[in-house]
Design a protein around this motif. Sequence first.
Motif, PDB file in Angstrom:
ATOM      1  N   SER A  27      -9.617  -2.541   6.821  1.00  0.00           N
ATOM      2  CA  SER A  27      -8.308  -2.677   6.200  1.00  0.00           C
ATOM      3  C   SER A  27      -7.364  -1.639   6.780  1.00  0.00           C
ATOM      4  O   SER A  27      -7.738  -0.865   7.654  1.00  0.00           O
ATOM      5  N   ASP A  28      -6.153  -1.614   6.253  1.00  0.00           N
ATOM      6  CA  ASP A  28      -5.163  -0.662   6.745  1.00  0.00           C
ATOM      7  C   ASP A  28      -5.331   0.721   6.140  1.00  0.00           C
ATOM      8  O   ASP A  28      -4.679   1.666   6.562  1.00  0.00           O
ATOM      9  N   VAL A  29      -6.195   0.861   5.135  1.00  0.00           N
ATOM     10  CA  VAL A  29      -6.451   2.163   4.524  1.00  0.00           C
ATOM     11  C   VAL A  29      -7.949   2.332   4.325  1.00  0.00           C
ATOM     12  O   VAL A  29      -8.705   1.365   4.315  1.00  0.00           O
ATOM     13  N   HIS A  30      -8.371   3.568   4.156  1.00  0.00           N
ATOM     14  CA  HIS A  30      -9.792   3.858   3.955  1.00  0.00           C
ATOM     15  C   HIS A  30     -10.276   3.343   2.607  1.00  0.00           C
ATOM     16  O   HIS A  30     -11.385   2.849   2.474  1.00  0.00           O
ATOM     17  N   SER A  31      -9.433   3.455   1.587  1.00  0.00           N
ATOM     18  CA  SER A  31      -9.857   3.104   0.233  1.00  0.00           C
ATOM     19  C   SER A  31      -8.720   2.403  -0.502  1.00  0.00           C
ATOM     20  O   SER A  31      -7.662   2.991  -0.712  1.00  0.00           O
ATOM     21  N   GLN A  32      -8.934   1.150  -0.879  1.00  0.00           N
ATOM     22  CA  GLN A  32      -7.934   0.408  -1.643  1.00  0.00           C
ATOM     23  C   GLN A  32      -8.009   0.866  -3.097  1.00  0.00           C
ATOM     24  O   GLN A  32      -8.964   0.568  -3.795  1.00  0.00           O
ATOM     25  N   GLN A  33      -7.016   1.603  -3.537  1.00  0.00           N
ATOM     26  CA  GLN A  33      -7.008   2.109  -4.906  1.00  0.00           C
ATOM     27  C   GLN A  33      -5.762   1.602  -5.610  1.00  0.00           C
ATOM     28  O   GLN A  33      -4.647   1.910  -5.200  1.00  0.00           O
ATOM     29  N   ARG A  34      -5.988   0.823  -6.661  1.00  0.00           N
ATOM     30  CA  ARG A  34      -4.871   0.274  -7.421  1.00  0.00           C
ATOM     31  C   ARG A  34      -5.115   0.497  -8.900  1.00  0.00           C
ATOM     32  O   ARG A  34      -6.248   0.570  -9.359  1.00  0.00           O
ATOM     33  N   PHE A  35      -4.023   0.568  -9.621  1.00  0.00           N
ATOM     34  CA  PHE A  35      -4.093   0.777 -11.059  1.00  0.00           C
ATOM     35  C   PHE A  35      -2.976  -0.025 -11.703  1.00  0.00           C
ATOM     36  O   PHE A  35      -1.843  -0.006 -11.226  1.00  0.00           O
ATOM     37  N   PHE A  36      -3.298  -0.749 -12.747  1.00  0.00           N
ATOM     38  CA  PHE A  36      -2.294  -1.496 -13.494  1.00  0.00           C
ATOM     39  C   PHE A  36      -2.533  -1.260 -14.974  1.00  0.00           C
ATOM     40  O   PHE A  36      -3.661  -1.384 -15.453  1.00  0.00           O
ATOM     41  N   TYR A  37      -1.488  -0.892 -15.680  1.00  0.00           N
ATOM     42  CA  TYR A  37      -1.561  -0.680 -17.126  1.00  0.00           C
ATOM     43  C   TYR A  37      -0.495  -1.532 -17.792  1.00  0.00           C
ATOM     44  O   TYR A  37       0.665  -1.504 -17.380  1.00  0.00           O
ATOM     45  N   MET A  38      -0.896  -2.302 -18.790  1.00  0.00           N
ATOM     46  CA  MET A  38       0.070  -3.051 -19.579  1.00  0.00           C
ATOM     47  C   MET A  38      -0.109  -2.645 -21.030  1.00  0.00           C
ATOM     48  O   MET A  38      -1.200  -2.769 -21.586  1.00  0.00           O
ATOM     49  N   GLY A  39       0.941  -2.121 -21.609  1.00  0.00           N
ATOM     50  CA  GLY A  39       0.918  -1.722 -23.004  1.00  0.00           C
ATOM     51  C   GLY A  39       1.982  -2.469 -23.782  1.00  0.00           C
ATOM     52  O   GLY A  39       2.726  -3.281 -23.227  1.00  0.00           O
ATOM     53  N   THR A  40       2.065  -2.179 -25.057  1.00  0.00           N
ATOM     54  CA  THR A  40       3.038  -2.874 -25.896  1.00  0.00           C
ATOM     55  C   THR A  40       4.468  -2.463 -25.578  1.00  0.00           C
ATOM     56  O   THR A  40       5.394  -3.213 -25.843  1.00  0.00           O
ATOM     57  N   GLY A  41       4.636  -1.276 -24.978  1.00  0.00           N
ATOM     58  CA  GLY A  41       5.982  -0.799 -24.693  1.00  0.00           C
ATOM     59  C   GLY A  41       6.330  -0.730 -23.227  1.00  0.00           C
ATOM     60  O   GLY A  41       7.405  -0.246 -22.869  1.00  0.00           O
ATOM     61  N   GLY A  42       5.453  -1.207 -22.362  1.00  0.00           N
ATOM     62  CA  GLY A  42       5.762  -1.153 -20.937  1.00  0.00           C
ATOM     63  C   GLY A  42       4.522  -1.316 -20.089  1.00  0.00           C
ATOM     64  O   GLY A  42       3.434  -1.588 -20.592  1.00  0.00           O
ATOM     65  N   GLU A  43       4.711  -1.172 -18.780  1.00  0.00           N
ATOM     66  CA  GLU A  43       3.602  -1.300 -17.848  1.00  0.00           C
ATOM     67  C   GLU A  43       3.769  -0.315 -16.704  1.00  0.00           C
ATOM     68  O   GLU A  43       4.869   0.164 -16.426  1.00  0.00           O
ATOM     69  N   ILE A  44       2.650  -0.016 -16.056  1.00  0.00           N
ATOM     70  CA  ILE A  44       2.629   0.880 -14.902  1.00  0.00           C
ATOM     71  C   ILE A  44       1.863   0.181 -13.795  1.00  0.00           C
ATOM     72  O   ILE A  44       0.784  -0.361 -14.028  1.00  0.00           O
ATOM     73  N   ASN A  45       2.420   0.190 -12.593  1.00  0.00           N
ATOM     74  CA  ASN A  45       1.739  -0.322 -11.405  1.00  0.00           C
ATOM     75  C   ASN A  45       1.625   0.806 -10.392  1.00  0.00           C
ATOM     76  O   ASN A  45       2.629   1.427 -10.051  1.00  0.00           O
ATOM     77  N   VAL A  46       0.427   1.064  -9.931  1.00  0.00           N
ATOM     78  CA  VAL A  46       0.217   2.102  -8.926  1.00  0.00           C
ATOM     79  C   VAL A  46      -0.597   1.513  -7.787  1.00  0.00           C
ATOM     80  O   VAL A  46      -1.626   0.886  -8.011  1.00  0.00           O
ATOM     81  N   ASP A  47      -0.120   1.699  -6.574  1.00  0.00           N
ATOM     82  CA  ASP A  47      -0.878   1.352  -5.375  1.00  0.00           C
ATOM     83  C   ASP A  47      -1.106   2.666  -4.640  1.00  0.00           C
ATOM     84  O   ASP A  47      -0.356   3.042  -3.750  1.00  0.00           O
ATOM     85  N   GLN A  48      -2.133   3.390  -5.073  1.00  0.00           N
ATOM     86  CA  GLN A  48      -2.367   4.729  -4.551  1.00  0.00           C
ATOM     87  C   GLN A  48      -2.686   4.713  -3.063  1.00  0.00           C
ATOM     88  O   GLN A  48      -2.378   5.654  -2.346  1.00  0.00           O
TER      89      GLN A  48
END
Length: 200
Positions: A65-86
């Motif tokens: 792949s284009d990176v050594h380690s595919q690290q992703r994080f997704f959080y969905m809560g009642t008041g919002g969400e967070i998307n991280v593609d580390q």
Amino acid sequence: IDWSEWTLAGIARPIRVTATGSTGVAHAKGMPTEDSITLTVQWENLNDKTLGCAVYTSSWVAPKSDVHSQQRFFYMGTGGEINVDQAHRGCTVATDATGFGSVNPLFMKYTPTNGMFSGQGSYGVKSFEKFIDACRAVNDGKSAPSDFDDGSLATVHTTLQGTAILQAGRQSLDGDGIPVDILYDGDGHEPIGMEAHKFA
């Protein structure tokens, strides 16, 4: 898992883990292990006993792949969400000379500045520095190990839930995917054991 444990400290606790695995590549190479493992973890909010759900996947069998380690994080809560593609840090570059690429900051800065090592500002080096500083403070009698259970360092007490999740996941895999309950003493947040879930 460790991020969830850190951010939910004193707010929620993991109570049940169900694991599934993918096999094939490692087995074909003579390694009796899973290629990928997915854990579904039920979290219980401490204040009102409502439930949340988290899904964690780890895989060590992946194509180039284009990176050594595919690290992703997704959080969905009642008041919002967070998307991280580390892995990509949100930065890609395309030039005529080099084509498309992901400018991925590594664990530390490997290139020197003015001919000198300059990786000391990276999070990898900082984490070692904080650990060594804590060891010195404990050895000098200025601090007790429990002083670092405040989340400033990963300690035995701040990683018990994550360790319990991983162990419950292993037990679930070994039990053909049966859910495993993490046990606590009353409303405590430190796991005291685990057992296969008993369906009513």
